[in-house]
Design an enzyme around this catalytic site. Structure first.
Site, PDB file in Angstrom:
ATOM      1  CG  HIS A  43      -0.106   0.184   2.503  1.00 12.64           C
ATOM      2  ND1 HIS A  43       0.494  -0.871   3.154  1.00 12.64           N
ATOM      3  CD2 HIS A  43       0.232   1.288   3.223  1.00 12.64           C
ATOM      4  CE1 HIS A  43       1.150  -0.426   4.208  1.00 12.64           C
ATOM      5  NE2 HIS A  43       1.014   0.891   4.274  1.00 12.64           N
ATOM      6  CG  HIS A 130       8.607   5.434  -0.170  1.00 13.39           C
ATOM      7  ND1 HIS A 130       8.408   6.496   0.697  1.00 13.39           N
ATOM      8  CD2 HIS A 130       8.724   4.330   0.600  1.00 13.39           C
ATOM      9  CE1 HIS A 130       8.424   6.052   1.935  1.00 13.39           C
ATOM     10  NE2 HIS A 130       8.614   4.737   1.914  1.00 13.39           N
TER      11      HIS A 130
END
Length: 192
Positions: A43, A130
Site C-alpha cells: 500500500h 514511495h
C-alpha cells in the site's frame, strides 16, 4: 480503553500488487537479509497514527472526511527502485511514485493537518512518496541486492498506474507471521 494501531493509506488493486510481488520475487534471488512486505499488505502510506484509543476512530474519520472532501481523484505511476537512506547503507527498498504527485502531497497535507488538530504528531517535511517493498535487517547481501535492483529498474520503466479515488483508515494488528490489515473506513475523493 482498547488501543488500535492505525494508519491512513491508499490501497492498491490486486493486479498492481502482483506486479510488485513479481519484482520482490526477482530480488529474493539475492540471498539478502530482507523482511519483504507481504503481497496483500502492499500500500501507499498517507499518515501513520500509531496506537490510538478505539473510541477516537469516529472523530479521526470525520476530521479526515471533512479535510479531503472534494479533493478529487488523481493518477499515480510507479517506476524506479531505490533505497533509504541510500544504496551505500540500504535499510528500506522501495518503488518510486510519480505522476500527479503534487495531488498526493496535497492529500497527505490535508490528512496531516486534520490529524494534527486532534493531537497527532506532525511529520513536517518528511513526506516521501514511495511504496515499501522490504526492509533490510542486516547488511548481508545488501550490495548484491542494490545491483540486482538497479538492473531490474533499468529494464522495467513504468511498473504500473493507479487511479486514486479513496483513502482508507487501516488497522494493523501485529502477529508472529506479520501484520494483518483491516480497513475500518474508506473515504472517497470525489469532486464536489
Amino acid at each position: 480503553m482498547q488501543q488500535k494501531r492505525l494508519f491512513w493509506a491508499i490501497n492498491l488493486p490486486d493486479e498492481l500488487k502482483r506486479k510488485f510481488f513479481g519484482i520482490q520475487s526477482w530480488l529474493r534471488e539475492v540471498p539478502a537479509d530482507v523482511k519483504w512486505v507481504e503481497q496483500h499488505n502492499l500500500h501507499l502510506t498517507v499518515k501513520f497514527l500509531g496506537e490510538v484509543e478505539a473510541g477516537l476512530i469516529d472523530d479521526i474519520t470525520r476530521a479526515v472526511e471533512e479535510s479531503v472532501a472534494g479533493s478529487g481523484e488523481f493518477i499515480l505511476e510507479f517506476a524506479d527502485i531505490g533505497f533509504f537512506p541510500g544504496p551505500q547503507r540500504p535499510r528500506v527498498i522501495w518503488v518510486g511514485v510519480r505522476g500527479e504527485v503534487q495531488k498526493f502531497r496535497l492529500l497527505h497535507d490535508r490528512v496531516e493537518e486534520s490529524m494534527a488538530r486532534l493531537g497527532f504528531a506532525s511529520e513536517g517535511a518528511r513526506f516521501s512518496s514511495h511504496l515499501t517493498l522490504g526492509r533490510l535487517r542486516s547488511p548481508r547481501g545488501a550490495r548484491e541486492l542494490v545491483s540486482k535492483a538497479r538492473a531490474i529498474a533499468g529494464e522495467s520503466g513504468v511498473i504500473g498506474r493507479v487511479r486514486v479515488a479513496a483513502v482508507d483508515l487501516v488497522e494493523s494488528r501485529l502477529t508472529r507471521t506479520g501484520p494483518l490489515y483491516s480497513v475500518l473506513a474508506t473515504l472517497k475523493l470525489l469532486k464536489v
